[in-house]
Scaffold this motif. Structure first.
Motif, PDB file in Angstrom:
ATOM      1  N   GLY A  98       0.845  -1.199   0.000  1.00  0.00           N
ATOM      2  CA  GLY A  98       0.000   0.000   0.000  1.00  0.00           C
ATOM      3  C   GLY A  98       0.875   1.240   0.000  1.00  0.00           C
ATOM      4  O   GLY A  98       1.915   1.292  -0.669  1.00  0.00           O
ATOM      5  N   VAL A  99       0.460   2.252   0.768  1.00  0.00           N
ATOM      6  CA  VAL A  99       1.177   3.539   0.796  1.00  0.00           C
ATOM      7  C   VAL A  99       2.643   3.321   1.199  1.00  0.00           C
ATOM      8  O   VAL A  99       3.567   3.775   0.516  1.00  0.00           O
ATOM      9  CB  VAL A  99       0.475   4.502   1.795  1.00  0.00           C
ATOM     10  CG1 VAL A  99       1.299   5.776   1.982  1.00  0.00           C
ATOM     11  CG2 VAL A  99      -0.924   4.840   1.320  1.00  0.00           C
ATOM     12  N   GLY A 131       4.377   0.247   1.811  1.00  0.00           N
ATOM     13  CA  GLY A 131       5.065  -0.848   1.112  1.00  0.00           C
ATOM     14  C   GLY A 131       5.500  -0.468  -0.290  1.00  0.00           C
ATOM     15  O   GLY A 131       6.622  -0.799  -0.719  1.00  0.00           O
ATOM     16  N   ALA A 137       4.463  -4.068   6.174  1.00  0.00           N
ATOM     17  CA  ALA A 137       3.726  -2.793   6.077  1.00  0.00           C
ATOM     18  C   ALA A 137       2.270  -3.089   5.747  1.00  0.00           C
ATOM     19  O   ALA A 137       1.662  -2.442   4.909  1.00  0.00           O
ATOM     20  CB  ALA A 137       4.361  -1.895   5.021  1.00  0.00           C
ATOM     21  N   GLY A 156      -0.150  -3.478   8.337  1.00  0.00           N
ATOM     22  CA  GLY A 156      -1.005  -2.830   9.335  1.00  0.00           C
ATOM     23  C   GLY A 156      -1.824  -3.833  10.109  1.00  0.00           C
ATOM     24  O   GLY A 156      -1.948  -4.999   9.716  1.00  0.00           O
ATOM     25  N   SER A 196       6.486  -0.847   9.950  1.00  0.00           N
ATOM     26  CA  SER A 196       5.974   0.511  10.179  1.00  0.00           C
ATOM     27  C   SER A 196       4.702   0.446  11.021  1.00  0.00           C
ATOM     28  O   SER A 196       4.038   1.451  11.223  1.00  0.00           O
ATOM     29  CB  SER A 196       5.643   1.160   8.824  1.00  0.00           C
ATOM     30  OG  SER A 196       4.684   0.369   8.131  1.00  0.00           O
ATOM     31  N   TYR A 208      -1.868   9.880   4.416  1.00  0.00           N
ATOM     32  CA  TYR A 208      -1.415  10.107   5.799  1.00  0.00           C
ATOM     33  C   TYR A 208      -2.230   9.330   6.824  1.00  0.00           C
ATOM     34  O   TYR A 208      -1.709   8.943   7.864  1.00  0.00           O
ATOM     35  CB  TYR A 208      -1.534  11.596   6.174  1.00  0.00           C
ATOM     36  CG  TYR A 208      -0.767  12.555   5.308  1.00  0.00           C
ATOM     37  CD1 TYR A 208       0.359  12.154   4.585  1.00  0.00           C
ATOM     38  CD2 TYR A 208      -1.149  13.899   5.223  1.00  0.00           C
ATOM     39  CE1 TYR A 208       1.059  13.062   3.804  1.00  0.00           C
ATOM     40  CE2 TYR A 208      -0.452  14.807   4.442  1.00  0.00           C
ATOM     41  CZ  TYR A 208       0.647  14.383   3.733  1.00  0.00           C
ATOM     42  OH  TYR A 208       1.340  15.276   2.964  1.00  0.00           O
ATOM     43  N   GLU A 267      -4.816   6.616   8.819  1.00  0.00           N
ATOM     44  CA  GLU A 267      -4.931   5.165   9.020  1.00  0.00           C
ATOM     45  C   GLU A 267      -6.115   4.649   8.201  1.00  0.00           C
ATOM     46  O   GLU A 267      -6.991   5.419   7.793  1.00  0.00           O
ATOM     47  CB  GLU A 267      -5.175   4.865  10.502  1.00  0.00           C
ATOM     48  CG  GLU A 267      -4.012   5.227  11.401  1.00  0.00           C
ATOM     49  CD  GLU A 267      -2.715   4.554  10.997  1.00  0.00           C
ATOM     50  OE1 GLU A 267      -2.661   3.323  10.966  1.00  0.00           O
ATOM     51  OE2 GLU A 267      -1.748   5.269  10.702  1.00  0.00           O
ATOM     52  N   LYS A 268      -6.141   3.333   7.997  1.00  0.00           N
ATOM     53  CA  LYS A 268      -7.251   2.712   7.250  1.00  0.00           C
ATOM     54  C   LYS A 268      -8.586   3.161   7.864  1.00  0.00           C
ATOM     55  O   LYS A 268      -9.497   3.555   7.172  1.00  0.00           O
ATOM     56  CB  LYS A 268      -7.093   1.194   7.340  1.00  0.00           C
ATOM     57  CG  LYS A 268      -7.850   0.450   6.297  1.00  0.00           C
ATOM     58  CD  LYS A 268      -7.416  -0.998   6.279  1.00  0.00           C
ATOM     59  CE  LYS A 268      -8.020  -1.723   5.115  1.00  0.00           C
ATOM     60  NZ  LYS A 268      -7.529  -3.090   5.017  1.00  0.00           N
ATOM     61  N   ALA A 311       4.253  11.347   8.280  1.00  0.00           N
ATOM     62  CA  ALA A 311       3.475  10.356   7.529  1.00  0.00           C
ATOM     63  C   ALA A 311       3.712  10.580   6.045  1.00  0.00           C
ATOM     64  O   ALA A 311       4.334  11.559   5.639  1.00  0.00           O
ATOM     65  CB  ALA A 311       1.997  10.492   7.870  1.00  0.00           C
TER      66      ALA A 311
HETATM   67  P1  NDP Z   1      -2.252   0.642   3.247  1.00  0.00           P
HETATM   68  O1  NDP Z   1      -3.643   0.227   3.573  1.00  0.00           O
HETATM   69  O2  NDP Z   1      -2.034   1.661   2.201  1.00  0.00           O
HETATM   70  O3  NDP Z   1      -1.379  -0.652   2.858  1.00  0.00           O
HETATM   71  C1  NDP Z   1      -1.499  -1.887   3.486  1.00  0.00           C
HETATM   72  C2  NDP Z   1      -1.456  -2.948   2.393  1.00  0.00           C
HETATM   73  O4  NDP Z   1      -1.326  -4.220   3.003  1.00  0.00           O
HETATM   74  C3  NDP Z   1      -2.741  -2.946   1.559  1.00  0.00           C
HETATM   75  O5  NDP Z   1      -2.420  -3.047   0.192  1.00  0.00           O
HETATM   76  C4  NDP Z   1      -3.459  -4.166   2.082  1.00  0.00           C
HETATM   77  O6  NDP Z   1      -4.295  -4.751   1.138  1.00  0.00           O
HETATM   78  C5  NDP Z   1      -2.279  -5.086   2.393  1.00  0.00           C
HETATM   79  N1  NDP Z   1      -2.651  -6.141   3.323  1.00  0.00           N
HETATM   80  C6  NDP Z   1      -3.400  -6.037   4.438  1.00  0.00           C
HETATM   81  N2  NDP Z   1      -3.524  -7.253   5.018  1.00  0.00           N
HETATM   82  C7  NDP Z   1      -2.858  -8.129   4.237  1.00  0.00           C
HETATM   83  C8  NDP Z   1      -2.636  -9.530   4.291  1.00  0.00           C
HETATM   84  N3  NDP Z   1      -3.160 -10.279   5.258  1.00  0.00           N
HETATM   85  N4  NDP Z   1      -1.906 -10.105   3.330  1.00  0.00           N
HETATM   86  C9  NDP Z   1      -1.392  -9.356   2.330  1.00  0.00           C
HETATM   87  N5  NDP Z   1      -1.575  -8.030   2.213  1.00  0.00           N
HETATM   88  C10 NDP Z   1      -2.301  -7.410   3.167  1.00  0.00           C
HETATM   89  O7  NDP Z   1      -1.587   1.098   4.622  1.00  0.00           O
HETATM   90  P2  NDP Z   1      -0.296   1.993   4.827  1.00  0.00           P
HETATM   91  O8  NDP Z   1       0.741   1.620   3.853  1.00  0.00           O
HETATM   92  O9  NDP Z   1      -0.704   3.399   4.955  1.00  0.00           O
HETATM   93  O10 NDP Z   1       0.139   1.540   6.294  1.00  0.00           O
HETATM   94  C11 NDP Z   1       0.762   0.302   6.521  1.00  0.00           C
HETATM   95  C12 NDP Z   1       1.257   0.289   7.967  1.00  0.00           C
HETATM   96  O11 NDP Z   1       2.182   1.359   8.155  1.00  0.00           O
HETATM   97  C13 NDP Z   1       0.147   0.526   8.997  1.00  0.00           C
HETATM   98  O12 NDP Z   1       0.488  -0.179  10.161  1.00  0.00           O
HETATM   99  C14 NDP Z   1       0.230   2.027   9.263  1.00  0.00           C
HETATM  100  O13 NDP Z   1      -0.251   2.358  10.534  1.00  0.00           O
HETATM  101  C15 NDP Z   1       1.723   2.235   9.179  1.00  0.00           C
HETATM  102  N6  NDP Z   1       2.173   3.579   8.860  1.00  0.00           N
HETATM  103  C16 NDP Z   1       1.596   4.288   7.844  1.00  0.00           C
HETATM  104  C17 NDP Z   1       2.064   5.538   7.521  1.00  0.00           C
HETATM  105  C18 NDP Z   1       1.474   6.349   6.420  1.00  0.00           C
HETATM  106  O14 NDP Z   1       1.886   7.501   6.266  1.00  0.00           O
HETATM  107  N7  NDP Z   1       0.543   5.807   5.641  1.00  0.00           N
HETATM  108  C19 NDP Z   1       3.188   6.136   8.241  1.00  0.00           C
HETATM  109  C20 NDP Z   1       3.746   5.293   9.289  1.00  0.00           C
HETATM  110  C21 NDP Z   1       3.241   4.069   9.567  1.00  0.00           C
HETATM  111  P3  NDP Z   1      -5.855  -4.277   1.126  1.00  0.00           P
HETATM  112  O15 NDP Z   1      -5.855  -2.833   0.776  1.00  0.00           O
HETATM  113  O16 NDP Z   1      -6.470  -5.141   0.094  1.00  0.00           O
HETATM  114  O17 NDP Z   1      -6.382  -4.520   2.510  1.00  0.00           O
END
Ligand code: NDP
Ligand code: HSE
Length: 404
Positions: free
Chosen positions: A9-10, A12, A73, A75, A97, A182, A184-185, A296
């Protein structure tokens, strides 16, 4: 060295982008490449530069002995906890993260990492791109930490800045923060303070050496801040900021709180706006240190994840000594027993307030209704304050906000 990214996601996808864009720099520093062998996600990413590394099966990563480094990453705690534990048990280094996971299971996962002589690092979990955990553990390692406080959530700081400096409505500011990656989900975790609470717990665990659980920290978000209180703050030399605050008490325990605070304009924290985070740490030898940067967003956060991957690669055989001890329910003082200064706003008679509170600082605001009273108390416990407020005849309280 071969790596895997779990969650594309964001964050990763940012990790993938940095590992590709800055591959030469990273190789130069490490003396070897970090190559992405797998990207785990539930979705498909047609046309993506890493499309041919995608898998939907976690077991592919776990079973592949070539993969030594994994960035989590995704969540949440399910299945992130189980996946992380199994990877560490399999002798793979994991970086993350995911502050929810670390704040909830940090002690267990660090213990598992130690038992299997691998690293579990999570610099991105607090402050996004701001280096704070490594400096706290390493660079300030010769200090007893006395106190830390700061703006630890980019989304809410962005919303407060847009609302109060640019008159943007709350919903519009939140939607923009989500669009920029920025939030959370479930953005309730940002707005209601749970995200700051998790980060405060991680900072407190590193600072004071025992696992602090989110349930131990009294938490309040930004949902009840009224524009009138912001006006009072601005007119009287303050900003209102959502802070995580923690300090060591004379009785050896810690006081931790997450809440909106009136912050004096001369404090560096008051100048931190938009998505930026700012954290003040006070050590007994170094005195005050200030950390600042983007809290973020994709690349800033991924920058911290990739640095952790590089650190793991550099400490692939000799694990870094990093971690903290077990939970201790008695270690966190009930915040109700701790004294704080408060801003109070209400409707009533100023003379009645003076009778109970004495010579406190009264605040003024041009255009305020005649029966509005606003003042800053001396340091008191919340229960003592509430008792005094209840003793004032005909005072209707509209706001009670801590002052830093
Ligand atoms: P996103 O929702 O953008 O990305 C998470 C990704 O992981 C999604 O593509 C999701 O798929 C996938 N995913 C979830 N569960 C699974 C699973 N069981 N198997 C495989 N893939 C999975 O979140 P972010 O990147 O924003 O955040 C990720 C983590 O980083 C969180 O813990 C967040 O709190 C933390 N964080 C985020 C920041 C930010 O600025 N965004 C900054 C600092 C920390 P799907 O969408 O289909 O569920
Ligand atoms: N939602 C979080 C924030 C992401 O806005 O700060 C960074 O941890």
């Amino acid at each position: 060295m071969k790596a895997a990214i779990m969650g594309y996601g964001v964050v990763g996808s940012g990790v993938g982008e940095i590992l590709l864009k800055n591959a030469a720099l990273i190789e130069n520093k490490l003396g070897e490449k970090i190559e992405i062998k797998y990207v785990l996600d539930l979705r498909d990413f047609p046309g993506d530069v890493l499309e041919n590394r995608l898998t939907k099966n976690f077991e592919d990563i776990l079973a592949d002995d070539e993969v030594k480094l994994v960035c989590e990453a995704m969540g949440g705690t399910k299945p992130a906890y189980e996946f992380t534990k199994r990877l560490l048990e399999a002798g793979k280094h994991v970086v993350s993260s995911n502050k929810e996971l670390v704040a909830t299971y940090g002690y267990e996962l660090l213990k598992t990492a130690k038992e299997h002589n691998v690293n579990y690092l999570f610099e991105a979990a607090v402050g996004g791109g701001v280096p704070i955990l490594r400096p706290l553990w390493q660079c300030l390692g010769a200090n007893h930490i006395e106190r830390f406080y700061g703006i630890l959530n980019g989304t809410t700081n962005f919303i407060l800045t847009k609302m109060y400096n640019e008159d943007m409505p709350f919903d519009e500011a939140l939607a923009l923060a989500q669009q920029l990656g920025y939030a959370e989900k479930d953005p309730t975790a940002d707005i209601a303070g749970a995200d700051v609470c998790r980060k405060t717990c991680i900072l407190a665990s590193i600072s004071f050496g025992k696992h602090i659980d989110p349930a131990q920290v009294q938490t309040q978000g930004i949902q009840d801040i009224h524009i009138r209180d912001v006006s009072y703050a601005k007119a009287n030399g303050y900003e209102i900021k959502l802070l995580g605050f923690c300090e060591k008490l004379e009785n050896g325990k810690i006081d931790a709180i997450v809440a909106p605070f009136f912050v004096p304009k001369e404090n560096q924290i008051a100048t931190v706006s938009d998505v930026f985070n700012g954290i003040v740490v006070v050590g007994d030898m170094v005195d005050e240190v200030f950390f600042y940067g983007r809290g973020a967003g994709s690349l800033p956060t991924a920058s911290a994840c990739v640095a952790d991957l590089m650190d793991c690669a550099m400490h692939a055989d000799k694990r870094k000594n990093f971690g903290w001890g077990e939970r201790d329910a008695a270690f966190v003082e009930k915040h109700a027993n701790c004294k704080t200064t408060y801003f109070v706003r209400g409707e009533g008679d100023i003379n009645e307030v003076k009778k109970v509170f004495g010579d406190v600082t009264f605040l003024s605001l041009q255009g305020a209704p005649l029966d509005e009273v606003a003042f800053i108390t001396a340091k008191e416990t919340e229960s003592a304050l509430d008792k005094k407020l209840a003793d004032i005849g005909n005072l209707h309280i509209s706001a009670k906000i801590r002052v830093l």
